[in-house]
Motif scaffolding. Structure first.
Motif, PDB file in Angstrom:
ATOM      1  N   UNK A  89       3.811  -0.985 -12.358  1.00  0.00           N
ATOM      2  CA  UNK A  89       3.668  -1.054 -10.910  1.00  0.00           C
ATOM      3  C   UNK A  89       3.484   0.324 -10.314  1.00  0.00           C
ATOM      4  N   UNK A  90       4.242   1.285 -10.790  1.00  0.00           N
ATOM      5  CA  UNK A  90       4.160   2.617 -10.231  1.00  0.00           C
ATOM      6  C   UNK A  90       2.804   3.246 -10.499  1.00  0.00           C
ATOM      7  N   UNK A  91       2.278   3.032 -11.689  1.00  0.00           N
ATOM      8  CA  UNK A  91       0.966   3.579 -12.018  1.00  0.00           C
ATOM      9  C   UNK A  91      -0.108   2.975 -11.130  1.00  0.00           C
ATOM     10  N   UNK A  92      -0.056   1.672 -10.939  1.00  0.00           N
ATOM     11  CA  UNK A  92      -1.067   1.023 -10.106  1.00  0.00           C
ATOM     12  C   UNK A  92      -0.840   1.333  -8.639  1.00  0.00           C
ATOM     13  N   UNK A  93       0.413   1.512  -8.255  1.00  0.00           N
ATOM     14  CA  UNK A  93       0.725   1.801  -6.866  1.00  0.00           C
ATOM     15  C   UNK A  93       0.107   3.116  -6.444  1.00  0.00           C
ATOM     16  N   UNK A  94       0.019   4.054  -7.366  1.00  0.00           N
ATOM     17  CA  UNK A  94      -0.542   5.353  -7.033  1.00  0.00           C
ATOM     18  C   UNK A  94      -2.021   5.252  -6.691  1.00  0.00           C
ATOM     19  N   UNK A  95      -2.704   4.199  -7.160  1.00  0.00           N
ATOM     20  CA  UNK A  95      -4.108   4.027  -6.868  1.00  0.00           C
ATOM     21  C   UNK A  95      -4.331   3.369  -5.511  1.00  0.00           C
ATOM     22  N   UNK A  96      -3.354   2.488  -5.155  1.00  0.00           N
ATOM     23  CA  UNK A  96      -3.609   1.718  -4.000  1.00  0.00           C
ATOM     24  C   UNK A  96      -2.863   2.117  -2.739  1.00  0.00           C
TER      25      UNK A  96
ATOM     26  N   UNK B 242       2.368  -9.460  -9.687  1.00  0.00           N
ATOM     27  CA  UNK B 242       1.316 -10.326  -9.164  1.00  0.00           C
ATOM     28  C   UNK B 242       0.734  -9.791  -7.853  1.00  0.00           C
ATOM     29  N   UNK B 243       1.470  -8.923  -7.185  1.00  0.00           N
ATOM     30  CA  UNK B 243       0.993  -8.280  -5.951  1.00  0.00           C
ATOM     31  C   UNK B 243       1.410  -6.819  -6.015  1.00  0.00           C
ATOM     32  N   UNK B 244       0.747  -6.086  -6.907  1.00  0.00           N
ATOM     33  CA  UNK B 244       1.254  -4.796  -7.325  1.00  0.00           C
ATOM     34  C   UNK B 244       1.323  -3.783  -6.194  1.00  0.00           C
ATOM     35  N   UNK B 245       0.354  -3.804  -5.256  1.00  0.00           N
ATOM     36  CA  UNK B 245       0.371  -2.808  -4.189  1.00  0.00           C
ATOM     37  C   UNK B 245       1.469  -3.067  -3.168  1.00  0.00           C
ATOM     38  N   UNK B 246       2.120  -4.221  -3.245  1.00  0.00           N
ATOM     39  CA  UNK B 246       3.207  -4.503  -2.319  1.00  0.00           C
ATOM     40  C   UNK B 246       4.560  -4.016  -2.847  1.00  0.00           C
ATOM     41  N   UNK B 247       4.614  -3.641  -4.114  1.00  0.00           N
ATOM     42  CA  UNK B 247       5.860  -3.143  -4.692  1.00  0.00           C
ATOM     43  C   UNK B 247       6.345  -1.916  -3.923  1.00  0.00           C
ATOM     44  N   UNK B 248       7.664  -1.872  -3.678  1.00  0.00           N
ATOM     45  CA  UNK B 248       8.334  -0.761  -2.991  1.00  0.00           C
ATOM     46  C   UNK B 248       7.944  -0.645  -1.517  1.00  0.00           C
ATOM     47  N   UNK B 249       7.395  -1.689  -0.931  1.00  0.00           N
ATOM     48  CA  UNK B 249       7.001  -1.662   0.473  1.00  0.00           C
ATOM     49  C   UNK B 249       7.852  -2.632   1.296  1.00  0.00           C
ATOM     50  N   UNK B 250       7.959  -2.373   2.602  1.00  0.00           N
ATOM     51  CA  UNK B 250       8.746  -3.270   3.462  1.00  0.00           C
ATOM     52  C   UNK B 250       8.147  -4.668   3.561  1.00  0.00           C
ATOM     53  N   UNK B 251       9.011  -5.641   3.586  1.00  0.00           N
ATOM     54  CA  UNK B 251       8.621  -7.020   3.863  1.00  0.00           C
ATOM     55  C   UNK B 251       8.383  -7.168   5.371  1.00  0.00           C
ATOM     56  N   UNK B 252       8.006  -8.374   5.788  1.00  0.00           N
ATOM     57  CA  UNK B 252       7.857  -8.624   7.226  1.00  0.00           C
ATOM     58  C   UNK B 252       9.168  -8.358   7.983  1.00  0.00           C
ATOM     59  N   UNK B 253      10.343  -8.810   7.483  1.00  0.00           N
ATOM     60  CA  UNK B 253      11.594  -8.447   8.173  1.00  0.00           C
ATOM     61  C   UNK B 253      11.840  -6.933   8.197  1.00  0.00           C
TER      62      UNK B 253
END
Length: 269
Positions: free
Chosen positions: A11-18, A244-255
């Motif tokens: 996730x971290x590797x892909x997160x750096x791209x997105x 399954x939704x890699x760019x959403x990892x470590x990001x705030x949810x709607x709440x």
């Protein structure tokens, strides 16, 4: 969410791209030759990556959400005009070169989050998933980047924002701690690495707050709002690793956007 180390690395590797509002269906970048009353700049924490309900007009890459705090603020306060420029993955360079078009003499409010990408937080997350020395080294390099290149880049960006929007109130929002220590996650990063990541976030916020103050901007801290709602808490407002939704990892949810970031902007604006 209980991420494995393997998933965290991937996730971290892909997160750096997105790492207004009038109607969600029509929210988009305002014409760049027309100044907007409220301009929302920044990275994924301002675009609403992780909050869902992404606006089709923004394209897939920016992940601008109708649930992001700038949209919610504009819905509530009805500014004279609203430009939503924040984009997933943006660093100070991208904000400077791609997002400042709507700023002008009529701009009254600017909000932004930026700095995580410049600091190399994706590398920190990857290295800390390996634990021990790699994590400590990555955190050390990130802190060096925060104190050096990031601070200089923020000075440059903040100066341009002020020059282009001399009458605007500029609110710079910080980042929350990612992990709830002694939390419920049995798997994933060891506790010492989670603490190191939170400490790095604190230092990042300190650097951002100091640069903001030096330019006469308001810094809005969100760590207290997210306290008890970090990853590994019983009611998290942040996504853990989601393969399954890699760019959403470590990001705030709607709440996280509505109960964490929106009240911070309300108080500061």
């Amino acid at each position: 969410m209980r991420p494995s180390r393997t998933a965290a690395v991937a996730a971290s590797l892909l997160l750096s791209a997105g790492c207004a509002f009038v109607d969600p269906a029509t929210a988009e970048v305002a014409p760049r030759t027309v100044a907007a009353g409220y301009v929302a700049l920044g990275d994924s924490y301002s675009s609403g990556a992780g909050a869902g309900d992404y606006l089709p007009s923004a394209g897939k890459n920016c992940k601008r959400s109708s649930r992001a705090y700038p949209v919610l603020w504009a819905e509530a306060h009805r500014p004279s005009s609203f430009s939503f420029l924040a984009c997933n993955g943006a660093g100070t360079g991208e904000v400077l070169s791609e997002q400042l078009g709507p700023l002008g003499a009529r701009t009254r409010l600017v909000s932004l989050t930026v700095g995580g990408t410049d600091s190399g937080f994706a590398t920190v997350m990857t290295s800390c998933a390996l634990g021990g020395t790699p994590c400590r080294s990555a955190v050390s390099r990130a802190r060096t980047a925060m104190d050096g290149p990031l601070a200089r880049n923020l000075d440059r960006l903040y100066s341009v924002i002020r020059n282009r929007a001399p009458a605007a109130r500029v609110v710079v929002l910080g980042y929350p701690h990612l992990y709830h220590l002694r939390g419920s996650c049995a798997l994933g990063l060891p506790e010492v690495e989670r603490a190191a990541i939170n400490d790095a976030v604190d230092h990042l916020n300190e650097v951002i707050a100091q640069r903001a103050a030096d330019h006469g901007f308001t810094f809005a801290d969100v760590t207290s709002a997210f306290a008890g709602h970090e990853i590994c808490s019983s009611r998290p407002w942040l996504h853990g690793v989601d393969v399954l939704a890699i760019t959403e990892s470590y990001h705030p949810t709607a709440p996280g956007q509505s109960f964490g970031y929106l009240p911070a902007l309300d108080r500061a604006s």
